[in-house]
Design a protein around this motif. Sequence first.
Motif, PDB file in Angstrom:
ATOM      1  N   VAL A  98     -14.975 -39.468  -3.965  1.00  0.00           N
ATOM      2  CA  VAL A  98     -14.117 -40.662  -3.988  1.00  0.00           C
ATOM      3  C   VAL A  98     -13.894 -41.138  -5.420  1.00  0.00           C
ATOM      4  CG1 VAL A  98     -13.962 -43.097  -3.316  1.00  0.00           C
ATOM      5  CG2 VAL A  98     -14.750 -41.395  -1.657  1.00  0.00           C
ATOM      6  N   ILE A  99     -14.973 -41.144  -6.231  1.00  0.00           N
ATOM      7  CA  ILE A  99     -14.862 -41.633  -7.614  1.00  0.00           C
ATOM      8  C   ILE A  99     -13.989 -40.713  -8.469  1.00  0.00           C
ATOM      9  CG2 ILE A  99     -16.159 -42.096  -9.741  1.00  0.00           C
ATOM     10  CD1 ILE A  99     -18.569 -42.830  -7.881  1.00  0.00           C
ATOM     11  N   LEU A 100     -14.172 -39.405  -8.281  1.00  0.00           N
ATOM     12  CA  LEU A 100     -13.530 -38.428  -9.171  1.00  0.00           C
ATOM     13  C   LEU A 100     -12.297 -37.759  -8.566  1.00  0.00           C
ATOM     14  CD1 LEU A 100     -16.806 -36.704 -10.441  1.00  0.00           C
ATOM     15  CD2 LEU A 100     -15.526 -38.557 -11.547  1.00  0.00           C
ATOM     16  N   GLY A 101     -12.039 -37.993  -7.276  1.00  0.00           N
ATOM     17  CA  GLY A 101     -10.919 -37.328  -6.604  1.00  0.00           C
ATOM     18  C   GLY A 101      -9.582 -37.661  -7.245  1.00  0.00           C
ATOM     19  N   GLN A 102      -8.695 -36.716  -7.197  1.00  0.00           N
ATOM     20  CA  GLN A 102      -7.399 -36.880  -7.854  1.00  0.00           C
ATOM     21  C   GLN A 102      -6.295 -37.340  -6.902  1.00  0.00           C
ATOM     22  OE1 GLN A 102      -7.045 -36.484 -11.303  1.00  0.00           O
ATOM     23  NE2 GLN A 102      -9.264 -36.486 -11.070  1.00  0.00           N
ATOM     24  N   ASN A 103      -6.535 -37.249  -5.607  1.00  0.00           N
ATOM     25  CA  ASN A 103      -5.503 -37.688  -4.660  1.00  0.00           C
ATOM     26  C   ASN A 103      -6.138 -38.218  -3.378  1.00  0.00           C
ATOM     27  OD1 ASN A 103      -5.732 -35.420  -2.607  1.00  0.00           O
ATOM     28  ND2 ASN A 103      -5.217 -34.222  -4.441  1.00  0.00           N
ATOM     29  N   TYR A 104      -5.319 -38.844  -2.550  1.00  0.00           N
ATOM     30  CA  TYR A 104      -5.789 -39.528  -1.343  1.00  0.00           C
ATOM     31  C   TYR A 104      -6.465 -38.566  -0.369  1.00  0.00           C
ATOM     32  CZ  TYR A 104      -5.663 -42.466   2.859  1.00  0.00           C
ATOM     33  OH  TYR A 104      -6.009 -43.180   3.977  1.00  0.00           O
ATOM     34  N   THR A 105      -5.885 -37.386  -0.192  1.00  0.00           N
ATOM     35  CA  THR A 105      -6.424 -36.429   0.781  1.00  0.00           C
ATOM     36  C   THR A 105      -7.842 -36.003   0.410  1.00  0.00           C
ATOM     37  OG1 THR A 105      -4.188 -35.610   1.195  1.00  0.00           O
ATOM     38  CG2 THR A 105      -6.015 -34.243   1.957  1.00  0.00           C
ATOM     39  N   VAL A 106      -8.048 -35.703  -0.879  1.00  0.00           N
ATOM     40  CA  VAL A 106      -9.387 -35.328  -1.350  1.00  0.00           C
ATOM     41  C   VAL A 106     -10.352 -36.500  -1.168  1.00  0.00           C
ATOM     42  CG1 VAL A 106     -10.742 -34.665  -3.380  1.00  0.00           C
ATOM     43  CG2 VAL A 106      -8.504 -33.624  -2.987  1.00  0.00           C
ATOM     44  N   ALA A 107      -9.904 -37.707  -1.523  1.00  0.00           N
ATOM     45  CA  ALA A 107     -10.751 -38.894  -1.382  1.00  0.00           C
ATOM     46  C   ALA A 107     -11.116 -39.141   0.084  1.00  0.00           C
ATOM     47  CB  ALA A 107     -10.040 -40.108  -1.963  1.00  0.00           C
ATOM     48  N   ALA A 108     -10.177 -38.861   0.987  1.00  0.00           N
ATOM     49  CA  ALA A 108     -10.448 -39.060   2.421  1.00  0.00           C
ATOM     50  C   ALA A 108     -11.601 -38.177   2.883  1.00  0.00           C
ATOM     51  CB  ALA A 108      -9.196 -38.767   3.237  1.00  0.00           C
ATOM     52  N   LEU A 109     -11.664 -36.946   2.381  1.00  0.00           N
ATOM     53  CA  LEU A 109     -12.789 -36.063   2.686  1.00  0.00           C
ATOM     54  C   LEU A 109     -14.095 -36.694   2.185  1.00  0.00           C
ATOM     55  CD1 LEU A 109     -14.128 -33.386   3.524  1.00  0.00           C
ATOM     56  CD2 LEU A 109     -13.481 -32.453   1.290  1.00  0.00           C
ATOM     57  N   GLY A 110     -14.036 -37.247   0.963  1.00  0.00           N
ATOM     58  CA  GLY A 110     -15.208 -37.912   0.418  1.00  0.00           C
ATOM     59  C   GLY A 110     -15.645 -39.097   1.267  1.00  0.00           C
ATOM     60  N   ILE A 111     -14.680 -39.842   1.800  1.00  0.00           N
ATOM     61  CA  ILE A 111     -14.992 -41.010   2.633  1.00  0.00           C
ATOM     62  C   ILE A 111     -15.720 -40.588   3.905  1.00  0.00           C
ATOM     63  CG2 ILE A 111     -13.913 -42.760   4.120  1.00  0.00           C
ATOM     64  CD1 ILE A 111     -11.775 -43.006   1.823  1.00  0.00           C
ATOM     65  N   VAL A 112     -15.303 -39.473   4.494  1.00  0.00           N
ATOM     66  CA  VAL A 112     -15.976 -38.965   5.701  1.00  0.00           C
ATOM     67  C   VAL A 112     -17.430 -38.603   5.380  1.00  0.00           C
ATOM     68  CG1 VAL A 112     -16.044 -37.081   7.391  1.00  0.00           C
ATOM     69  CG2 VAL A 112     -13.857 -38.170   6.809  1.00  0.00           C
ATOM     70  N   LEU A 113     -17.652 -37.925   4.252  1.00  0.00           N
ATOM     71  CA  LEU A 113     -19.019 -37.558   3.854  1.00  0.00           C
ATOM     72  C   LEU A 113     -19.846 -38.806   3.547  1.00  0.00           C
ATOM     73  CD1 LEU A 113     -18.309 -34.505   1.501  1.00  0.00           C
ATOM     74  CD2 LEU A 113     -19.054 -34.467   3.884  1.00  0.00           C
ATOM     75  N   TRP A 114     -19.232 -39.771   2.888  1.00  0.00           N
ATOM     76  CA  TRP A 114     -19.886 -41.045   2.571  1.00  0.00           C
ATOM     77  C   TRP A 114     -20.321 -41.744   3.870  1.00  0.00           C
ATOM     78  CZ3 TRP A 114     -16.760 -45.272  -0.604  1.00  0.00           C
ATOM     79  CH2 TRP A 114     -17.546 -46.406  -0.782  1.00  0.00           C
ATOM     80  N   GLY A 115     -19.434 -41.780   4.856  1.00  0.00           N
ATOM     81  CA  GLY A 115     -19.756 -42.421   6.133  1.00  0.00           C
ATOM     82  C   GLY A 115     -20.870 -41.706   6.882  1.00  0.00           C
ATOM     83  N   LEU A 116     -20.804 -40.378   6.916  1.00  0.00           N
ATOM     84  CA  LEU A 116     -21.865 -39.606   7.581  1.00  0.00           C
ATOM     85  C   LEU A 116     -23.207 -39.833   6.884  1.00  0.00           C
ATOM     86  CD1 LEU A 116     -20.030 -36.203   8.215  1.00  0.00           C
ATOM     87  CD2 LEU A 116     -20.802 -37.824   9.970  1.00  0.00           C
ATOM     88  N   GLY A 117     -23.184 -39.878   5.545  1.00  0.00           N
ATOM     89  CA  GLY A 117     -24.419 -40.057   4.799  1.00  0.00           C
ATOM     90  C   GLY A 117     -25.017 -41.438   4.970  1.00  0.00           C
ATOM     91  N   ALA A 118     -24.170 -42.463   5.027  1.00  0.00           N
ATOM     92  CA  ALA A 118     -24.656 -43.845   5.135  1.00  0.00           C
ATOM     93  C   ALA A 118     -25.139 -44.196   6.540  1.00  0.00           C
ATOM     94  CB  ALA A 118     -23.546 -44.805   4.713  1.00  0.00           C
TER      95      ALA A 118
END
Length: 403
Positions: free
Chosen positions: A303-323
């Motif tokens: 999410v911090i380093l992603g260059q576009n929304y689609t990549v960041a969305a993948l990060g958000i899913v991982l963030w949610g699973l981890g939290a």
Amino acid sequence: MNHSLDRRQIHLWRIAIYFIFALPGFTIASWVSRTPAIRDTLGATTAQMGWIIFGMAVGSIIGLLVASHLIAHKGGRFVMVAGLMISCVGLVVIGLGGSWLANGITVFVGLAVFGFGNGICDVAMNVEGTAVERAAHKSLLTGFHAAFSVGTLLGALAGSAAIKAGISVPVHMAIAVVVIILSILFLYRLVPAGTGKETAGDTMAPPMSARERMSVWKERRTVLIGIIVFGMAFAEGSANDWLPLIMVDGYKTTPAMGSFAFGLFVAAMTIGRASGDMLLDRFGRVAVLRASALLAIAGLLIVILGQNYTVAALGIVLWGLGAAFGFPVGLSAAGDDPRGVAARVSAVATVGYLASLVGPPFLGLIGESVGLLRALFIVLIAVTAAGLLSQAAKPIGEQKQNP
């Protein structure tokens, strides 16, 4: 205590706790869904609403701090029922103050009462959850927390329906109260009395004094579990409060897409918690906590380093699973020892809620200077600390066998 329960009674107890976990989620969403209408009725600015909402934080913290003493004297079932009933009183006051009376102080008081009821109920239902785990000999607490998320979703949907149907705030709150009271009347009989209650007649584990209950805050294991929960609750609370804005400001997307990103996070958390019990029984707490920390770290970095929304969305899913796992797994670990279970669960829950309540505003202050995306590095540090301390959550029996 609860040793004589047969399999059917334990099963009914477990089912009841699933539903009881859903009820506070339902009540919170009932209030949150009407905040725009209440703000408009009060004519409050954003800052004024912030102070009004602070009433809930005050009530919640007081409830969390006194819960262990109440449970030790009255038992978990009594405190759960009392907490839900007090929450209902708070909802009624919020409904009246935010509509017919149009008085901000009344809403503040209602939120403080509501928060107090939720605070004591939260600790009590987690104490019950750890007791059901011991009785059933399986991990259940992440599933119970998934039920809370489902309750929140149902409350949000009901709130949306009430708004579309033109139902006034007081009537909506009254309907929510009726749902809660009818649920309590049906469910409380399925929960054994006395869970977490400490009596002088228990010679195997003499009751803790008030001083001993406060001293759990100094126990090394409890402190380390508290740090784990703090890191993961900070990751969860930061997403809850800031994720839509992070996406809008950091990725220049629309508010609708920012809200969709938050929906992805909530869905990932709910799926993680729904599957968590199975993973915990198979791999154990320490492995699950380490894996969840790694997922959250990877997600935050994307999410911090992603260059576009689609990549960041993948990060958000991982963030949610981890939290998803830190809070319930930490509370489960805090409840390992039946003696003082309410005090330890209360201490760890208080730390978690402080992280959720205090962490996000702090993140906002940092984000004002460096931007919200870069401010997420603070969350990353907290999650990394949680992952490094995961060993502290190992069950007490295993720690004694493997020092």
